[in-house]
Write a protein that holds these residues in place. Structure first.
Motif, PDB file in Angstrom:
ATOM      1  N   LEU A 199       5.137   7.285  -1.348  1.00 13.69           N
ATOM      2  CA  LEU A 199       5.005   5.899  -0.913  1.00 13.69           C
ATOM      3  C   LEU A 199       4.523   5.028  -2.066  1.00 13.69           C
ATOM      4  N   LEU A 200       5.149   3.867  -2.215  1.00 13.37           N
ATOM      5  CA  LEU A 200       4.690   2.844  -3.147  1.00 13.37           C
ATOM      6  C   LEU A 200       4.574   1.548  -2.352  1.00 13.37           C
ATOM      7  N   LYS A 201       3.397   1.306  -1.790  1.00 16.61           N
ATOM      8  CA  LYS A 201       3.227   0.114  -0.961  1.00 16.61           C
ATOM      9  C   LYS A 201       2.527  -0.984  -1.752  1.00 16.61           C
ATOM     10  N   ASP A 202       3.194  -2.149  -1.852  1.00 15.67           N
ATOM     11  CA  ASP A 202       2.629  -3.315  -2.543  1.00 15.67           C
ATOM     12  C   ASP A 202       2.181  -2.966  -3.950  1.00 15.67           C
ATOM     13  N   VAL A 203       2.957  -2.128  -4.610  1.00 17.94           N
ATOM     14  CA  VAL A 203       2.666  -1.760  -5.997  1.00 17.94           C
ATOM     15  C   VAL A 203       3.592  -2.515  -6.944  1.00 17.94           C
ATOM     16  N   LEU A 204       4.886  -2.441  -6.704  1.00 16.32           N
ATOM     17  CA  LEU A 204       5.857  -2.981  -7.662  1.00 16.32           C
ATOM     18  C   LEU A 204       5.797  -4.496  -7.771  1.00 16.32           C
ATOM     19  N   HIS A 205       5.372  -5.184  -6.716  1.00 18.29           N
ATOM     20  CA  HIS A 205       5.377  -6.650  -6.798  1.00 18.29           C
ATOM     21  C   HIS A 205       4.354  -7.187  -7.801  1.00 18.29           C
ATOM     22  N   ASP A 206       3.454  -6.331  -8.283  1.00 16.21           N
ATOM     23  CA  ASP A 206       2.451  -6.772  -9.253  1.00 16.21           C
ATOM     24  C   ASP A 206       2.947  -6.735 -10.698  1.00 16.21           C
ATOM     25  N   TRP A 207       4.170  -6.221 -10.922  1.00 20.05           N
ATOM     26  CA  TRP A 207       4.586  -5.929 -12.292  1.00 20.05           C
ATOM     27  C   TRP A 207       5.981  -6.473 -12.578  1.00 20.05           C
ATOM     28  N   ASP A 208       6.262  -6.683 -13.875  1.00 22.56           N
ATOM     29  CA  ASP A 208       7.595  -7.148 -14.246  1.00 22.56           C
ATOM     30  C   ASP A 208       8.590  -5.992 -14.181  1.00 22.56           C
ATOM     31  N   CYS A 217       3.044  11.693  -0.125  1.00 23.70           N
ATOM     32  CA  CYS A 217       2.136  11.299  -1.216  1.00 23.70           C
ATOM     33  C   CYS A 217       2.108   9.778  -1.313  1.00 23.70           C
ATOM     34  N   ASP A 218       0.931   9.210  -1.189  1.00 16.69           N
ATOM     35  CA  ASP A 218       0.761   7.760  -1.307  1.00 16.69           C
ATOM     36  C   ASP A 218       0.259   7.459  -2.716  1.00 16.69           C
ATOM     37  N   VAL A 219       1.090   6.802  -3.501  1.00 22.78           N
ATOM     38  CA  VAL A 219       0.795   6.528  -4.908  1.00 22.78           C
ATOM     39  C   VAL A 219       0.179   5.136  -5.021  1.00 22.78           C
ATOM     40  N   GLY A 220      -1.039   5.074  -5.557  1.00 21.83           N
ATOM     41  CA  GLY A 220      -1.749   3.808  -5.609  1.00 21.83           C
ATOM     42  C   GLY A 220      -2.165   3.355  -4.230  1.00 21.83           C
ATOM     43  N   GLY A 221      -2.535   4.304  -3.385  1.00 22.00           N
ATOM     44  CA  GLY A 221      -2.777   4.031  -1.971  1.00 22.00           C
ATOM     45  C   GLY A 221      -4.181   3.622  -1.611  1.00 22.00           C
ATOM     46  N   GLY A 222      -5.053   3.318  -2.580  1.00 21.91           N
ATOM     47  CA  GLY A 222      -6.406   2.899  -2.261  1.00 21.91           C
ATOM     48  C   GLY A 222      -7.172   4.012  -1.572  1.00 21.91           C
ATOM     49  N   VAL A 223      -7.784   3.690  -0.431  1.00 26.55           N
ATOM     50  CA  VAL A 223      -8.536   4.700   0.307  1.00 26.55           C
ATOM     51  C   VAL A 223      -7.647   5.485   1.263  1.00 26.55           C
ATOM     52  N   GLY A 224      -6.365   5.096   1.363  1.00 25.39           N
ATOM     53  CA  GLY A 224      -5.426   5.893   2.141  1.00 25.39           C
ATOM     54  C   GLY A 224      -5.061   5.340   3.499  1.00 25.39           C
ATOM     55  N   THR A 227      -8.958  -6.914   1.641  1.00 29.79           N
ATOM     56  CA  THR A 227      -7.868  -7.655   2.263  1.00 29.79           C
ATOM     57  C   THR A 227      -6.568  -6.883   2.198  1.00 29.79           C
ATOM     58  N   MET A 228      -6.282  -6.228   1.076  1.00 29.10           N
ATOM     59  CA  MET A 228      -5.089  -5.403   0.995  1.00 29.10           C
ATOM     60  C   MET A 228      -5.141  -4.277   2.035  1.00 29.10           C
ATOM     61  N   HIS A 229      -6.341  -3.759   2.263  1.00 26.53           N
ATOM     62  CA  HIS A 229      -6.523  -2.716   3.272  1.00 26.53           C
ATOM     63  C   HIS A 229      -6.204  -3.255   4.662  1.00 26.53           C
ATOM     64  N   ASP A 239       1.153  17.051   5.812  1.00 30.94           N
ATOM     65  CA  ASP A 239       0.012  16.994   4.912  1.00 30.94           C
ATOM     66  C   ASP A 239       0.161  15.786   4.002  1.00 30.94           C
ATOM     67  N   GLY A 240      -0.931  15.402   3.346  1.00 29.89           N
ATOM     68  CA  GLY A 240      -0.890  14.225   2.500  1.00 29.89           C
ATOM     69  C   GLY A 240      -1.517  14.451   1.145  1.00 29.89           C
ATOM     70  N   VAL A 241      -1.061  13.645   0.181  1.00 31.59           N
ATOM     71  CA  VAL A 241      -1.677  13.573  -1.145  1.00 31.59           C
ATOM     72  C   VAL A 241      -1.930  12.098  -1.426  1.00 31.59           C
ATOM     73  N   LEU A 242      -3.138  11.787  -1.851  1.00 28.37           N
ATOM     74  CA  LEU A 242      -3.494  10.412  -2.188  1.00 28.37           C
ATOM     75  C   LEU A 242      -3.730  10.318  -3.684  1.00 28.37           C
ATOM     76  N   VAL A 243      -2.931   9.504  -4.360  1.00 35.82           N
ATOM     77  CA  VAL A 243      -3.032   9.329  -5.812  1.00 35.82           C
ATOM     78  C   VAL A 243      -3.576   7.940  -6.116  1.00 35.82           C
ATOM     79  N   ASP A 244      -4.650   7.885  -6.848  1.00 32.09           N
ATOM     80  CA  ASP A 244      -5.201   6.599  -7.284  1.00 32.09           C
ATOM     81  C   ASP A 244      -6.240   6.872  -8.368  1.00 32.09           C
ATOM     82  N   GLN A 245      -6.947   5.842  -8.754  1.00 32.01           N
ATOM     83  CA  GLN A 245      -7.996   6.000  -9.754  1.00 32.01           C
ATOM     84  C   GLN A 245      -9.280   6.474  -9.081  1.00 32.01           C
ATOM     85  N   ALA A 246     -10.268   6.805  -9.910  1.00 37.10           N
ATOM     86  CA  ALA A 246     -11.474   7.462  -9.401  1.00 37.10           C
ATOM     87  C   ALA A 246     -12.217   6.629  -8.366  1.00 37.10           C
TER      88      ALA A 246
END
Length: 358
Positions: A263-272, A197-204, A172-174, A218-225
């Motif tokens: 890019l930080l899309k829909d990342v900060l709203h999850d945290w205090d 660079c998309d930080v926490g960008g899911g599949v991009g 759904t976030m995608h 060019d792009g860099v995608l940063v996320d977990q494995a």
């Protein structure tokens, strides 16, 4: 389809809200109250439909409840009542012969629809998420996240233990990203060359939209494995796979990725606020002087009540430690993390908050 300008999007949103208010004003207050409180029925109906695959037979065409019940092994009269309830909310149609059909919105309940929201329904109506919503009275008393109080753990820990819900949440976030991306891309003056660079960008999804509009970037995608493992096929399908480098990293612990725009899309709203400042400091540590960070969020002004942002803000209270913030609040978080404040742009949907690395 040509992306509408932000002014047009805002105009349509204002007209929609005005029509809703006008319709509500024509109703007796008690009737309007019952309509609003009936939202719990919509949630229960969608949960029942997805869990029993109730609307799947309708993908092939109109069916009576008896035909649906026979195919699925369900109770026919109850199936009719539930299908009729879904029709009240515009997910189905019902004709005088008793045959039900799917609307364009109702088709999103189908498991194999390319824009399926069935996974979101499973997540949003799970016992744990509903328990969080029901603990809001306690949040009013102490300000603590409702989900944590209800379940004894964070939403992220819960999702890690329930991969089916996590998959529905991520999908759904995608889809929401794909919906907003054209407006975001059209509203910002992206560089013609360099690296995003998309930080926490899911599949991009967001990154692919930017790169598609700027062929020399060019792009860099940063996320977990996990998301990175699925990103290669997705980015290749979007035609940008050869231009993206995947970097495993953590928004709190750090990552190494040099870029001109982050890019930080829909990342900060999850945290205090404290956690947001830490996330921003993490990005700041990776960025060189002159780089920009774009916070992409629905912007919630303190004294404005609007859908969907104001409901999303309460959802953050019920499910996470975060909240929706105003442009000014994001700029203040950025300044505290060592950034210089930049522009705040309105795309007609998402806001773009620009933070500059001095």
């Amino acid at each position: 389809m040509r992306t509408p300008p932000p002014a047009a999007v805002r105009a349509v949103q204002r007209l929609s809200r005005a029509l809703t208010r006008a319709g509500a004003a024509l109703q007796p207050p008690q009737a309007r109250f019952l309509e609003v409180s009936g939202g719990v029925a919509a949630i229960a109906l969608m949960r029942a439909a997805v869990r029993t695959r109730l609307v799947e037979p309708l993908a092939a065409g109109r069916r009576t409840a008896a035909q649906v019940a026979q195919e699925l092994g369900l109770h026919a009269d109850t199936a009719h009542r539930v299908l009729r309830g879904l029709a009240v909310y515009g997910l189905l149609t019902l004709d005088r012969r008793g045959a039900f059909g799917l609307t364009a919105t109702g088709r999103l309940l189908l498991e194999d629809h390319p824009r399926s929201m069935a996974g979101w329904v499973r997540y949003a109506t799970s016992d744990a998420v509903l328990a969080g919503w029901l603990r809001l009275p306690e949040s009013l008393a102490d300000g603590r996240p409702a989900f944590n109080a209800a379940t004894g753990r964070s939403l992220w820990d819960h999702l890690a233990e329930h991969p089916d819900e996590e998959a529905g949440f991520a999908r759904t976030m995608h889809e929401l990203t794909l919906l907003a991306a054209p407006l975001i891309v059209a509203a910002y003056p992206w560089p013609e060359r360099g690296t995003v660079c998309d930080v926490g960008g899911g599949v991009g999804a967001m990154l692919a939209s930017v790169l598609s509009a700027r062929p020399a970037l060019d792009g860099v995608l940063v996320d977990q494995a996990g998301p990175l493992a699925a990103s290669g096929e997705y980015l290749a399908g979007r035609g940008v796979g050869s231009r993206v480098r995947a970097v495993e990293g953590d928004i709190f612990a750090g990552f190494e990725a040099a870029a001109d725009v982050y890019l930080l899309k829909d990342v900060l709203h999850d945290w205090d606020d404290d956690q947001c400042r830490q996330i921003l400091r993490t990005v700041r540590a990776a960025a060189a002087p002159g780089a920009r960070v774009l916070v992409l969020e629905w912007l919630q002004e303190p004294n404005t009540a609007e859908f969907p942002v104001s409901i999303s803000d309460v959802m953050m209270l019920a499910q996470t430690e975060g909240r929706q913030r105003s442009g000014a609040e994001h700029l203040a978080l950025g300044q505290a993390a060592g950034f210089r404040p930049g522009r705040v742009l309105d795309t007609g949907a998402y806001g773009i908050v620009e933070l500059m690395v001095p």
